[in-house]
Design an enzyme around this catalytic site. Structure first.
Site: not given
Length: 488
Positions: A102, A104, A106
């Protein structure tokens, strides 16, 4: 982000060549990973060498690697993420391919033409799980952590059922696999409580043991939910079903790479008991753990975001609600205890952007404990992240802070991330080439400070002061602040 296969990194490490193809000519590579990718890729290279594939170009892998790192240094992205680590270590590799993380970095879940990955996130405030023992020592409270995580996993599993899904592919994916992402925040605050500097072996060890506990209890909570509510639909054939837990997948990664995995494998909890429990009851959730940036929620509860080192002991955070001055309360408490908290110290902290490094009267152990993000060598960030990653079934948002970045330091840092088995990294954050001049409306004598580098022309006082005037609040640019909403 750059979605990098292990074969490329091996070519970089071995000073080999890399081949560039049109995706139209090699369509199956998109869905291959590990040894299967390498076999297909080498076969395409052989076809190209025979003139059967055009267009086609070869270049030194190190040249392409330098281009990638140069762009990363200039802009902070494309981020460095590792395709094979994400896929080989995925519990759901039987159900599809992880095509990207995604935003970010993670979340590492399968996507396809029929499924859009969705993950439901929550974060545990690690600071609230530090307790004082009878002999006065501070340690991680495993009993409290277990209770918190058991509750959190139940809540996150409930979200899957009661959530609104605007896209059918997202709902189908979530109902079939039921992934959640429980993470942590306040890691830096926990280190303050334990009196452990971020740049230390003790901090790396705490990252290891604390994440082991979070993951162990999360996986245990999910298997408990499976006994109560049933297993997730695609459980059969997963790594969970095969008795392979996230720490075991490091062996799979080393096997696929032919080596090139060097990370501490020690553990402290009874993983065999968990493995037996899962064999009996299964899992409620395909994925359980991911460390998100927590930019907003950590601000709300007053701890440092996620696994980040302290960005600055005195700084300003900005979002749509306005600007908020943030000060390190742990540092203030220590400085008061030492008799060093006064207007002079406030002015010096402002002048040095919240750093203690150049303030002579602060003891060295205090400087080490309250070192800010750009004062922590990036290798410590990578080492701590590697210890966490061995337990996590997804990934973590790992910003890399680098002061005085050089090509060699960039090269060493990201090669180390790959060798340590990290799945992803997030922004590369570097210091700006220039700093805003700081001034006040006060005259007088302030702290003597060290003279370093560009500060050689600076006088021995940080500023001047007028005794009867308050210090002027200096606003700092928050663009590079990982807690800034605009940066997310």
């Amino acid at each position: 982000a750059n979605w990098i296969p292990d074969l490329f990194m091996k070519r970089v490490m071995e000073k080999g060549e890399w081949s560039l193809f049109s995706p139209n000519d090699v369509p199956d590579l998109h869905d291959l990973f590990g040894a299967d990718f390498e076999k297909a890729y080498v076969a395409y290279e052989e076809k190209a060498a025979r003139g059967e594939i055009k267009p086609y170009r070869k270049l030194a892998a190190t040249d392409m690697w330098r281009k990638m790192l140069s762009m990363l240094f200039e802009t902070g992205h494309p981020w460095i993420t590792f395709k094979d680590a994400c896929n080989v270590r995925s519990p759901q590799q039987h159900a599809g391919v992880v095509h990207s993380s995604n935003l970010c970095t993670e979340i590492t879940l399968n996507t396809s033409d029929t499924e859009t990955a969705v993950c439901n996130l929550g974060s545990v405030n690690l600071l609230n799980h530090i307790k004082r023992t009878d002999d006065g020592a501070k340690v991680l409270d495993h009993d409290k952590l277990q209770v918190t995580i058991k509750t959190a996993m139940r809540m996150l599993d409930n979200v899957i059922d009661i959530n609104y899904y605007a896209v059918k592919k997202a709902r189908d994916s979530n109902m079939r696999h039921r992934p959640v992402g429980l993470g942590i925040m306040g890691f830096q605050d926990a280190l303050y409580e334990l009196r452990i500097p971020y740049a230390s072996n003790d901090a790396v060890e705490f990252a290891d043991r604390s994440m082991e506990a979070v993951c162990y209890h999360a996986y245990w909570a999910s298997t408990e939910l499976a006994r109560e509510r049933g297993r997730y639909a695609s459980y059969k054939g997963s790594l969970w079903d095969q008795g392979i837990l996230p720490p075991d997948t490091l062996d799979l990664l080393a096997q696929e790479r032919g080596g090139y995995v060097d990370v501490d494998r020690s553990s402290s909890l009874d993983w065999d008991a968990l493995r037996q429990k899962i064999a009996t009851d299964g899992m409620r959730n395909s994925n359980c753990v991911a460390i998100a940036p927590t930019a907003t929620i950590s601000n709300i509860i007053g701890v440092d975001a996620s696994i980040e080192p302290c960005f600055g002991n005195l700084s300003v955070k900005s979002n749509l609600s306005g600007e908020f001055t943030v000060i390190n309360s742990y540092l203030v408490k220590d400085l008061k205890r030492l008799g060093l908290w006064d207007d002079v110290m406030v002015m010096d902290l402002k002048h040095f952007d919240g750093s203690l490094r150049s303030i002579d009267r602060v003891p060295q152990e205090v400087k080490a404990l309250y070192a800010t993000a750009f004062e922590v060598e990036p290798l410590w960030l990578v080492e701590a992240a590697a210890r966490r990653q061995k337990w996590i079934d997804q990934a973590q948002s790992l910003n890399i802070y680098m002061a005085g970045a050089s090509g060699k330091k960039l090269d060493d840092t990201y090669k180390l991330a790959w060798l340590r088995g990290l799945k992803t990294t997030y922004y590369l954050r570097t210091t700006s080439a220039t700093q805003a001049e700081k001034s006040t409306g006060r005259t007088g004598q302030l702290n003597a400070v060290s003279v370093h580098g560009n500060d050689a022309s600076m006088s021995a006082t940080a500023a001047t002061a007028v005794a009867d005037e308050p210090a002027t609040d200096i606003k700092f640019c928050a663009i590079d602040d990982p807690g800034c909403e605009a940066c997310q």
